[in-house]
Design a protein around this motif. Structure first.
Motif, mmCIF file in Angstrom:
data_model
loop_
_atom_site.group_PDB
_atom_site.id
_atom_site.type_symbol
_atom_site.label_atom_id
_atom_site.label_comp_id
_atom_site.label_asym_id
_atom_site.label_seq_id
_atom_site.Cartn_x
_atom_site.Cartn_y
_atom_site.Cartn_z
ATOM 1 N N ASN A 1 2.492 1.613 -3.462
ATOM 2 C CA ASN A 1 1.565 2.153 -4.457
ATOM 3 C C ASN A 1 1.348 3.646 -4.257
ATOM 4 O OD1 ASN A 1 1.121 -0.249 -5.823
ATOM 5 N ND2 ASN A 1 -0.488 -0.905 -4.414
ATOM 6 N N PHE A 2 1.244 4.072 -2.987
ATOM 7 C CA PHE A 2 1.029 5.499 -2.738
ATOM 8 C C PHE A 2 2.231 6.304 -3.223
ATOM 9 C CE2 PHE A 2 0.942 9.485 -0.470
ATOM 10 C CZ PHE A 2 -0.404 9.823 -0.505
ATOM 11 N N SER B 1 0.831 -1.211 0.000
ATOM 12 C CA SER B 1 0.000 0.000 0.000
ATOM 13 C C SER B 1 0.865 1.261 0.000
ATOM 14 C CB SER B 1 -0.952 0.000 1.202
ATOM 15 O OG SER B 1 -0.237 0.069 2.425
ATOM 16 N N ASN C 1 3.449 -3.648 -9.855
ATOM 17 C CA ASN C 1 2.720 -2.406 -9.591
ATOM 18 C C ASN C 1 2.358 -1.652 -10.871
ATOM 19 O OD1 ASN C 1 2.584 -1.981 -6.580
ATOM 20 N ND2 ASN C 1 4.757 -2.415 -6.804
ATOM 21 N N ARG C 2 2.589 -2.286 -12.009
ATOM 22 C CA ARG C 2 2.283 -1.674 -13.311
ATOM 23 C C ARG C 2 2.861 -0.263 -13.405
ATOM 24 N NH1 ARG C 2 -2.150 -3.744 -11.254
ATOM 25 N NH2 ARG C 2 -3.080 -1.722 -10.839
ATOM 26 N N PHE C 3 4.114 -0.161 -13.041
ATOM 27 C CA PHE C 3 4.797 1.130 -12.997
ATOM 28 C C PHE C 3 5.446 1.434 -14.342
ATOM 29 C CE2 PHE C 3 6.273 4.651 -10.718
ATOM 30 C CZ PHE C 3 7.599 4.902 -11.045
ATOM 31 N N GLU C 4 5.219 2.620 -14.862
ATOM 32 C CA GLU C 4 5.782 2.995 -16.163
ATOM 33 C C GLU C 4 7.276 3.299 -16.030
ATOM 34 O OE1 GLU C 4 5.323 6.330 -19.726
ATOM 35 O OE2 GLU C 4 3.909 6.307 -18.046
ATOM 36 N N HIS D 1 4.542 10.454 -10.435
ATOM 37 C CA HIS D 1 4.451 10.249 -11.885
ATOM 38 C C HIS D 1 4.881 11.474 -12.693
ATOM 39 C CE1 HIS D 1 0.747 12.667 -12.020
ATOM 40 N NE2 HIS D 1 0.444 12.066 -10.876
ATOM 41 N N LEU E 1 4.507 5.458 -5.530
ATOM 42 C CA LEU E 1 4.624 5.411 -6.992
ATOM 43 C C LEU E 1 3.571 6.284 -7.668
ATOM 44 C CD1 LEU E 1 5.352 1.604 -7.508
ATOM 45 C CD2 LEU E 1 6.976 3.486 -7.452
ATOM 46 N N ASN E 2 2.375 6.333 -7.107
ATOM 47 C CA ASN E 2 1.322 7.170 -7.673
ATOM 48 C C ASN E 2 1.564 8.656 -7.441
ATOM 49 O OD1 ASN E 2 -0.150 4.985 -8.660
ATOM 50 N ND2 ASN E 2 -1.308 4.730 -6.749
ATOM 51 N N SER E 3 2.442 8.966 -6.480
ATOM 52 C CA SER E 3 2.699 10.374 -6.125
ATOM 53 C C SER E 3 3.816 11.004 -6.955
ATOM 54 C CB SER E 3 3.058 10.487 -4.637
ATOM 55 O OG SER E 3 2.007 10.004 -3.828
#
Length: 361
Positions: A318-319, A315, A342-345, A325, A321-323
């Motif tokens: 994910n937070f 969790s 985590n489907r990270f680009e 981009h 990595l989403n922060s």
């Protein structure tokens, strides 16, 4: 702000190395002890003149060599800046910006702003006060060249005062000169306290919302600056503790003994927080750094994540990595599985093996 490239010559375990970074997400992967962190360290030295690990200059030079070179190219406000560092074993390092030598480190600050996040940072909450002071100083020095000047002067005066305190035990007549150092220590100490206080106030405008999101709106995090002595009390307290300082040969009062606390619902997380809470607080702090740099310089800093994702649960991963981009990021890891999961680009991938780097993407 974009980190475009870095070239290393006789730095740590790199004889000769050149990397070009993507403006998005860059991955350096490989087994432990291959040299991934050494690249990140070189980037940090380029932006701040100092190692994030506190290493001395001579420790950065490859074994068996007398000197090392780092050449970094940074794009800022549409302009390229080349930062050259010449690190020597027995002399101060030489620094040039666009091939023009600079005399003061403060002239470098602000060209490359870095937010560095490592597994050690996850322990900033539960570790000792020196770790938290280091956090304050590292970020403030990047954002404020005047603070860097004040801190440098304070530390030099502090060392001189401590030396004098020891010398007085053998030469009591030197006691008359103590007041000279006291006045200077007070002058710069007050400025450091003031700057740190304002810095914590600014972080407190950012941290609570970030931490609420991390904790699912269950917790509110508030930072508290804990100065060893208040600005207006420093002169009185220094005089009050003079006998004790003489006895132990060291200065007991001043911002070199400051701390900061992290409170959730009035509970001091340093002492009573769970490991999960402490790690969430550290993550909130680092993400707040990014936002503070954006507000201060109207530019995004370069984010460096040194094997930190493996230390976070899914969790928090994910937070984080989403922060990030929309920010250039350089990440080290031992494998790519965690990013696929985590489907990270990923924009660019480098494999690091025993001091050699190959571009795989």
């Amino acid at each position: 702000m974009i980190l475009k490239s870095i070239a290393l010559n006789h730095f740590r375990n790199y004889s000769d190395m050149f990397l070009e970074f993507d403006k998005g997400t860059n991955i350096l992967y490989g087994d432990n002890a291959q040299g991934k962190t050494n690249i990140l360290e070189a980037v940090y030295v380029s932006g701040t003149t100092k190692s994030h690990k506190g290493s001395k200059d001579k420790e950065l030079i490859q074994f068996g060599q007398e000197e090392s070179h780092i050449r970094t190219v940074v794009e800022r406000d549409g302009l390229d800046y080349q930062i050259d560092m010449h690190i020597k074993k027995h002399k101060p390092k030489g620094i040039a910006i666009n091939k023009v030598p600079i005399k003061k480190a403060s002239e470098l600050f602000g060209i490359l702003n870095i937010v560095f996040f490592s597994p050690e940072d996850l322990n900033i909450i539960k570790n000792g006060p020196s770790e938290r002071r280091r956090f304050l100083d590292m970020e403030l020095c990047q954002l404020d060249s005047i603070y860097l000047y004040h801190l440098t002067k304070y530390n030099k005066i502090l060392n001189q005062r401590n030396k004098l305190l020891k010398d007085i035990n053998f030469r009591p007549e030197l006691a008359d000169t103590l007041s000279v150092w006291d006045m200077q220590l007070i002058e710069y100490g007050k400025k450091i306290i003031n700057s740190r206080n304002k810095f914590i106030e600014r972080l407190n405008e950012i941290v609570p919302n970030i931490h609420k999101n991390i904790s699912g709106n269950r917790e509110e995090l508030i930072l508290h600056y804990e100065p060893n002595v208040k600005e207006d009390d420093m002169e009185r307290e220094l005089l009050k503790n003079q006998a004790r300082d003489l006895k132990f040969g060291m200065t007991s009062i001043g911002p070199h003994r400051d701390d900061m606390s992290f409170n959730i619902q009035d509970v001091d997380i340093r002492r009573f927080g769970s490991q999960g809470q402490q790690r969430s607080c550290a993550l909130s702090l680092k993400l707040s750094e990014i936002e503070l740099v954006k507000q201060s310089i109207r530019e995004t800093p370069v984010l460096i994540l040194d094997d930190v994702l493996s230390e976070l649960d899914s969790s928090r991963q994910n937070f984080l990595l989403n922060s990030i981009h929309d920010i250039q990021t350089v990440i080290t890891c031992t494998g790519l599985d965690e990013f696929v999961k985590n489907r990270f680009e990923i924009n660019k991938v480098f494999r690091v093996v025993n001091g050699t780097v190959s571009d795989e993407m």
